[in-house]
Design an enzyme around this catalytic site. Structure first.
Site, PDB file in Angstrom:
ATOM      1  N   TYR A 141       3.436  11.948   6.870  1.00 15.06           N
ATOM      2  CA  TYR A 141       2.551  12.814   7.689  1.00 15.06           C
ATOM      3  C   TYR A 141       3.968  13.135   9.077  1.00 15.06           C
ATOM      4  O   TYR A 141       4.360  13.307   9.873  1.00 15.06           O
ATOM      5  CB  TYR A 141       1.700  12.127   8.925  1.00 15.06           C
ATOM      6  CG  TYR A 141       0.420  12.108   7.273  1.00 15.06           C
ATOM      7  CD1 TYR A 141       0.986  12.704   6.332  1.00 15.06           C
ATOM      8  CD2 TYR A 141      -0.599  12.148   8.445  1.00 15.06           C
ATOM      9  CE1 TYR A 141       0.065  12.812   5.019  1.00 15.06           C
ATOM     10  CE2 TYR A 141      -1.839  12.106   6.507  1.00 15.06           C
ATOM     11  CZ  TYR A 141      -1.803  12.202   5.438  1.00 15.06           C
ATOM     12  OH  TYR A 141      -2.119  12.018   4.586  1.00 15.06           O
ATOM     13  N   LYS A 191       0.851   0.954  -3.418  1.00 10.19           N
ATOM     14  CA  LYS A 191       1.357   1.644  -4.318  1.00 10.19           C
ATOM     15  C   LYS A 191       3.385   1.184  -4.595  1.00 10.19           C
ATOM     16  O   LYS A 191       3.760   1.349  -5.498  1.00 10.19           O
ATOM     17  CB  LYS A 191       1.324   3.234  -4.307  1.00 10.19           C
ATOM     18  CG  LYS A 191       1.837   4.335  -5.954  1.00 10.19           C
ATOM     19  CD  LYS A 191       0.754   3.757  -6.657  1.00 10.19           C
ATOM     20  CE  LYS A 191       0.697   4.340  -8.267  1.00 10.19           C
ATOM     21  NZ  LYS A 191      -0.915   4.380  -9.069  1.00 10.19           N
ATOM     22  N   ASP A 223      -4.551   2.805  -6.612  1.00 10.10           N
ATOM     23  CA  ASP A 223      -5.537   3.612  -7.298  1.00 10.10           C
ATOM     24  C   ASP A 223      -6.667   2.988  -7.880  1.00 10.10           C
ATOM     25  O   ASP A 223      -8.001   3.879  -7.970  1.00 10.10           O
ATOM     26  CB  ASP A 223      -4.895   4.620  -9.073  1.00 10.10           C
ATOM     27  CG  ASP A 223      -3.759   3.065  -9.702  1.00 10.10           C
ATOM     28  OD1 ASP A 223      -3.045   2.395  -8.330  1.00 10.10           O
ATOM     29  OD2 ASP A 223      -3.103   3.319 -10.264  1.00 10.10           O
ATOM     30  N   ASP A 247      -5.841   7.897   5.505  1.00  9.83           N
ATOM     31  CA  ASP A 247      -6.461   9.140   5.102  1.00  9.83           C
ATOM     32  C   ASP A 247      -7.097   9.436   4.077  1.00  9.83           C
ATOM     33  O   ASP A 247      -8.843   9.663   3.888  1.00  9.83           O
ATOM     34  CB  ASP A 247      -5.921  10.204   5.608  1.00  9.83           C
ATOM     35  CG  ASP A 247      -5.921  11.822   6.098  1.00  9.83           C
ATOM     36  OD1 ASP A 247      -7.355  11.709   6.201  1.00  9.83           O
ATOM     37  OD2 ASP A 247      -5.170  12.004   5.806  1.00  9.83           O
ATOM     38  N   ASP A 251     -12.565   8.770   4.198  1.00  7.67           N
ATOM     39  CA  ASP A 251     -13.084   9.769   3.224  1.00  7.67           C
ATOM     40  C   ASP A 251     -14.182   9.052   2.861  1.00  7.67           C
ATOM     41  O   ASP A 251     -15.235   9.667   2.151  1.00  7.67           O
ATOM     42  CB  ASP A 251     -12.784  11.303   3.444  1.00  7.67           C
ATOM     43  CG  ASP A 251     -11.817  11.996   4.794  1.00  7.67           C
ATOM     44  OD1 ASP A 251     -11.966  11.362   5.468  1.00  7.67           O
ATOM     45  OD2 ASP A 251     -11.861  13.605   4.338  1.00  7.67           O
TER      46      ASP A 251
END
Ligand code: NAD
Length: 363
Positions: A141, A191, A223, A247, A251
């Site tokens: 970001y 990852k 994942d 992020d 959620d």
């Protein structure tokens, strides 16, 4: 205690849920003999309309001088034009950066009476009590270059995922310190099978872990973590991860609690306020919910629980924080629900009505 709290209501339901949290504050002040001064400032879409920028200088200055900051939410369809030179979310990123808020803490502990409000089977949710620590000021970001360019006559877009060891180290310490106060387990999500930045992440988390011999560390690929959050959520204690993975996973984790409206967050950095505690920014995890804004039906619990986190982390008022959390829990246990939580046929309370019930438990 005398504390100065900067309040940034923002857009959409932001002002509605912040007003509910501000109604809780005097009840805490009266019960425990504190003085809380609050000062409102603009951020997000409202700030763009008034000043042409999502984070006016005055807001930035006030936040940097406050003991803590309470935020509602920013954004809305009227500022969504992709061609607009300035967007409400830029205000959020800018204030996080200005305050050096590198760690975002999101606790998820579904209330026992709300298990049916989650799409997951209630037995899966038994015992879920986890804390996601998300790196907040680094990664994709913020990395540069971030641009569009033309290569061989075709438009390309590029974002940059970059992490330095110091960024990984400091957020890892936050996670391990939190785990020591909890059940003593850290799950680091990366990852590493694909990304070089994740391999550095894993190496650095391992180095930090050596300083916390009492804490168990596991590494999980992002994942797999997305899947385990739904299949075995109770197995997590503290999850630490980089900005974008955090992020997305936060959620997903919010679904465990039945509604996004219930969940608080705390963003902490290295700077201290005049009381010697981290000068944090506290906000519910949800957005500005334009679909229900102005109707007075938003669930204010995430914001009220964010205020509890503010009392705990930025003011060192643990007893007061617990009292606010208990008032929310008692309200839910007594069966009161806002529209997002109400079961079929149940009459929901509006924002002010549930706020009044919560305040009554603090009397
Ligand atoms: P959202 O979180 O605003 O809403 C998602 C859904 O959840 C909506 O149906 C909404 O009505 C519901 N909801 C959210 N909070 C609720 C509450 N307290 N009570 C009851 N229902 C609630 O996400 P979105 O719709 O994707 O985004 C709307 C706007 O908010 C966009 O402009 C987005 O950029 C912005 N946004 C801001 C933040 C922030 O300020 N931190 C975070 C996410 C999204």
């Amino acid at each position: 205690m005398e504390a100065r709290i900067v309040v940034l209501p923002g857009d959409g339901i932001g002002p509605e849920v912040v007003a509910a949290a501000l109604a809780v504050l005097p009840a805490v002040a009266a019960r425990y003999g504190h003085t809380f001064e609050t000062e409102e400032h603009l951020i997000g879409g409202g700030a763009i309309d008034a000043c042409g920028t999502a984070l006016p200088d005055e807001t930035r200055r006030a936040c940097l001088q406050a003991d803590a900051v309470l935020l509602g939410a920013v954004g809305g369809p009227q500022w969504d034009d992709p061609a607009a030179p300035v967007r409400p979310e830029q205000g959020l990123l800018a204030i996080r950066q200005a305050m050096g808020l590198f760690a975002n803490l999101r606790p998820v502990r579904p209330h026992p009476d709300l298990l049916a409000a989650s799409p997951l089977r209630p037995e899966r949710l038994q015992g879920v009590d986890l804390l996601v620590v998300r790196e907040l000021t680094g990664g994709i970001y913020f990395g540069t270059p971030r641009e569009r360019r033309t290569v061989n006559g075709e438009i390309q877009a590029v974002d940059t995922l970059v992490y330095s060891q110091s960024e990984i180290r400091r957020v890892s310490h936050v996670a391990f310190q939190a785990a020591r106060q909890r059940r003593g387990k850290v799950t680091s999500v990366d990852k590493a099978n694909v990304l070089e930045s994740s391999r550095l992440w894993r190496q650095t988390v391992n180095e930090v872990a050596a300083e916390y011999p009492g804490v168990v560390l596991e590494h999980v690929l992002v994942d797999a973590a997305a899947m385990h959050l739904l299949t075995r959520p109770a197995s997590f204690d503290v999850i630490v991860t980089e900005n974008m993975f955090g992020d997305i996973l936060t959620d997903e984790a919010s679904v465990l609690a039945g509604s996004m409206g219930n969940l608080p967050s705390a963003s902490l950095g290295e700077t201290r306020n005049r009381h010697g505690f981290p000068r944090g920014l506290y906000e519910p995890i949800h957005g500005s919910a334009p679909d229900i804004a102005g109707r007075g039906i938003a669930n204010p619990i995430g914001t009220i629980l964010s205020l509890a986190l503010l009392l705990r982390h930025s003011l060192g008022l643990e007893g007061e924080a617990r009292a606010v959390e208990a008032a929310v829990a008692q309200t839910l246990a007594a069966g009161y629900r806002t529209a997002d939580l109400a079961a079929n046929g149940q009459k929901p309370l509006n924002t002010q009505e549930i706020e009044a019930v919560i305040v009554s438990h603090l009397g």
